[in-house]
Design a protein around this motif. Sequence first.
Motif, mmCIF file in Angstrom:
data_model
loop_
_atom_site.group_PDB
_atom_site.id
_atom_site.type_symbol
_atom_site.label_atom_id
_atom_site.label_comp_id
_atom_site.label_asym_id
_atom_site.label_seq_id
_atom_site.Cartn_x
_atom_site.Cartn_y
_atom_site.Cartn_z
ATOM 1 N N LEU A 83 0.826 -1.207 0.000
ATOM 2 C CA LEU A 83 0.000 0.000 0.000
ATOM 3 C C LEU A 83 0.864 1.263 0.000
ATOM 4 C CD1 LEU A 83 -2.914 1.082 0.122
ATOM 5 C CD2 LEU A 83 -2.648 1.170 2.584
ATOM 6 N N LEU A 84 1.957 1.269 0.745
ATOM 7 C CA LEU A 84 2.843 2.436 0.753
ATOM 8 C C LEU A 84 3.468 2.684 -0.614
ATOM 9 C CD1 LEU A 84 4.600 2.156 4.224
ATOM 10 C CD2 LEU A 84 2.954 3.872 3.481
ATOM 11 N N VAL A 85 3.863 1.621 -1.306
ATOM 12 C CA VAL A 85 4.395 1.772 -2.664
ATOM 13 C C VAL A 85 3.324 2.349 -3.573
ATOM 14 C CG1 VAL A 85 5.206 0.475 -4.692
ATOM 15 C CG2 VAL A 85 6.166 0.007 -2.440
ATOM 16 N N TYR A 86 2.118 1.869 -3.433
ATOM 17 C CA TYR A 86 0.997 2.360 -4.239
ATOM 18 C C TYR A 86 0.723 3.838 -3.946
ATOM 19 C CZ TYR A 86 -3.610 2.576 -6.341
ATOM 20 O OH TYR A 86 -4.683 2.932 -7.097
ATOM 21 N N ILE A 87 0.730 4.185 -2.675
ATOM 22 C CA ILE A 87 0.502 5.585 -2.290
ATOM 23 C C ILE A 87 1.600 6.477 -2.852
ATOM 24 C CG2 ILE A 87 0.552 7.165 -0.317
ATOM 25 C CD1 ILE A 87 -0.964 5.028 1.257
ATOM 26 N N PHE A 88 2.840 6.043 -2.710
ATOM 27 C CA PHE A 88 3.958 6.828 -3.229
ATOM 28 C C PHE A 88 3.816 7.044 -4.732
ATOM 29 C CE2 PHE A 88 8.215 7.053 -5.092
ATOM 30 C CZ PHE A 88 8.700 8.177 -4.443
ATOM 31 N N ASN A 89 3.562 5.982 -5.472
ATOM 32 C CA ASN A 89 3.391 6.108 -6.918
ATOM 33 C C ASN A 89 2.186 6.972 -7.266
ATOM 34 O OD1 ASN A 89 5.609 4.580 -7.664
ATOM 35 N ND2 ASN A 89 4.446 2.670 -7.644
ATOM 36 N N GLY A 90 1.097 6.799 -6.538
ATOM 37 C CA GLY A 90 -0.108 7.552 -6.839
ATOM 38 C C GLY A 90 0.016 9.039 -6.593
ATOM 39 N N LYS A 96 -2.634 15.094 -10.814
ATOM 40 C CA LYS A 96 -3.266 15.880 -9.760
ATOM 41 C C LYS A 96 -3.076 15.148 -8.428
ATOM 42 C CE LYS A 96 -6.799 17.859 -12.693
ATOM 43 N NZ LYS A 96 -8.237 18.034 -12.896
ATOM 44 N N PRO A 97 -1.976 15.420 -7.718
ATOM 45 C CA PRO A 97 -1.691 14.688 -6.473
ATOM 46 C C PRO A 97 -2.796 14.805 -5.419
ATOM 47 C CG PRO A 97 0.227 15.918 -7.169
ATOM 48 C CD PRO A 97 -0.898 16.331 -8.056
ATOM 49 N N GLN A 98 -3.410 15.967 -5.324
ATOM 50 C CA GLN A 98 -4.463 16.136 -4.320
ATOM 51 C C GLN A 98 -5.668 15.241 -4.633
ATOM 52 O OE1 GLN A 98 -5.643 20.164 -3.701
ATOM 53 N NE2 GLN A 98 -6.941 19.671 -1.981
ATOM 54 N N LEU A 99 -6.006 15.128 -5.902
ATOM 55 C CA LEU A 99 -7.105 14.256 -6.308
ATOM 56 C C LEU A 99 -6.748 12.797 -6.070
ATOM 57 C CD1 LEU A 99 -9.923 14.273 -7.625
ATOM 58 C CD2 LEU A 99 -8.777 14.007 -9.826
ATOM 59 N N SER A 100 -5.499 12.455 -6.271
ATOM 60 C CA SER A 100 -5.042 11.094 -6.019
ATOM 61 C C SER A 100 -5.119 10.756 -4.537
ATOM 62 C CB SER A 100 -3.614 10.933 -6.520
ATOM 63 O OG SER A 100 -3.139 9.647 -6.267
ATOM 64 N N LEU A 101 -4.824 11.716 -3.693
ATOM 65 C CA LEU A 101 -4.844 11.476 -2.250
ATOM 66 C C LEU A 101 -6.264 11.390 -1.704
ATOM 67 C CD1 LEU A 101 -3.169 11.192 0.331
ATOM 68 C CD2 LEU A 101 -3.258 13.654 0.554
ATOM 69 N N TRP A 102 -7.119 12.350 -2.039
ATOM 70 C CA TRP A 102 -8.450 12.418 -1.444
ATOM 71 C C TRP A 102 -9.547 11.816 -2.309
ATOM 72 C CZ3 TRP A 102 -8.039 13.271 3.423
ATOM 73 C CH2 TRP A 102 -7.022 14.075 3.903
ATOM 74 N N GLY A 103 -9.358 11.759 -3.606
ATOM 75 C CA GLY A 103 -10.411 11.335 -4.509
ATOM 76 C C GLY A 103 -11.304 12.514 -4.841
ATOM 77 N N TYR A 105 -15.008 14.529 -5.212
ATOM 78 C CA TYR A 105 -16.081 14.708 -4.238
ATOM 79 C C TYR A 105 -17.176 13.652 -4.384
ATOM 80 C CZ TYR A 105 -19.908 16.691 -1.611
ATOM 81 O OH TYR A 105 -20.920 16.864 -0.725
ATOM 82 N N GLU A 106 -17.514 13.309 -5.611
ATOM 83 C CA GLU A 106 -18.624 12.390 -5.823
ATOM 84 C C GLU A 106 -18.324 10.984 -5.333
ATOM 85 O OE1 GLU A 106 -17.358 14.094 -8.549
ATOM 86 O OE2 GLU A 106 -18.833 15.705 -8.605
ATOM 87 N N ARG A 107 -17.114 10.501 -5.512
ATOM 88 C CA ARG A 107 -16.809 9.102 -5.226
ATOM 89 C C ARG A 107 -16.005 8.887 -3.951
ATOM 90 N NH1 ARG A 107 -16.517 5.433 -9.168
ATOM 91 N NH2 ARG A 107 -16.752 4.022 -7.432
ATOM 92 N N GLN A 108 -15.158 9.834 -3.563
ATOM 93 C CA GLN A 108 -14.337 9.723 -2.350
ATOM 94 C C GLN A 108 -13.421 8.499 -2.383
ATOM 95 O OE1 GLN A 108 -14.645 11.897 0.505
ATOM 96 N NE2 GLN A 108 -15.813 13.158 -0.901
ATOM 97 N N GLN A 109 -12.912 8.134 -3.550
ATOM 98 C CA GLN A 109 -12.113 6.917 -3.670
ATOM 99 C C GLN A 109 -10.632 7.216 -3.891
ATOM 100 O OE1 GLN A 109 -13.257 3.801 -3.129
ATOM 101 N NE2 GLN A 109 -15.188 4.771 -2.605
ATOM 102 N N GLY A 110 -10.076 8.057 -3.060
ATOM 103 C CA GLY A 110 -8.650 8.344 -3.133
ATOM 104 C C GLY A 110 -7.865 7.395 -2.240
ATOM 105 N N ILE A 111 -6.611 7.722 -2.056
ATOM 106 C CA ILE A 111 -5.737 6.893 -1.236
ATOM 107 C C ILE A 111 -6.218 6.874 0.217
ATOM 108 C CG2 ILE A 111 -3.374 6.734 -0.368
ATOM 109 C CD1 ILE A 111 -2.502 7.781 -3.147
ATOM 110 N N TYR A 112 -6.828 7.968 0.638
ATOM 111 C CA TYR A 112 -7.396 8.025 1.992
ATOM 112 C C TYR A 112 -8.399 6.890 2.207
ATOM 113 C CZ TYR A 112 -9.823 10.084 6.006
ATOM 114 O OH TYR A 112 -10.399 10.300 7.225
#
Length: 180
Positions: A83-90, A96-103, A105-112
């Motif tokens: 998961l950490l490798v995935y988070i780092f790559n993502g 858009k790193p912020q979108l990758s982290l949080w996802g 608004y509609e889906r909320q499917q980011g790394i969080y």
Amino acid sequence: MNKIRVIKFLDQGINWLFLGIIFAVPVYFAYWQETFNVFDINKITVARIGISLILFLWLIKAVLEEKIFYYRRSLLIFSGLILLVYIFNGVVFSVKPQLSLWGNYERQQGIYSLIYYWLFFVLLISWLKNWRQVKALLLAVIASSFFVCLYGLAQNFNLDPLKWSTPEGRIFSSLGQPNF
């Protein structure tokens, strides 16, 4: 209170929370909200609250049993490293790193959210110890599926008590947009 009784109480709480999450998340939607999305945001919120409560009870139990790192440590470490490798790559290689982290608004499917899914996986693996628990888990899945399908059939036959802004005959039950 006796330490053994507290541990049994925590076990029961964890047990009911797991079954509650598995049953409630597919069935739950916030039909009273007049927002853009009554499905995904509310489901992920219920799941995150439940997983956080399970983690809290599990940590208390682990401290009382003095077995903090006992619960399938290799699975935790291996899946956590992946998961950490995935988070780092993502995050690092994302447009858009912020979108990758949080996802979004509609889906909320980011790394969080992925961290919560990982927590759910690790806690579930450490919780399942016997066939009785697996049967209870499967029963919760079947019961939840029954109600989701029942509501979908009601939508199919135009017996849905709620009016949605989708075309007639479009079935989505309590799971949300079928395209997702």
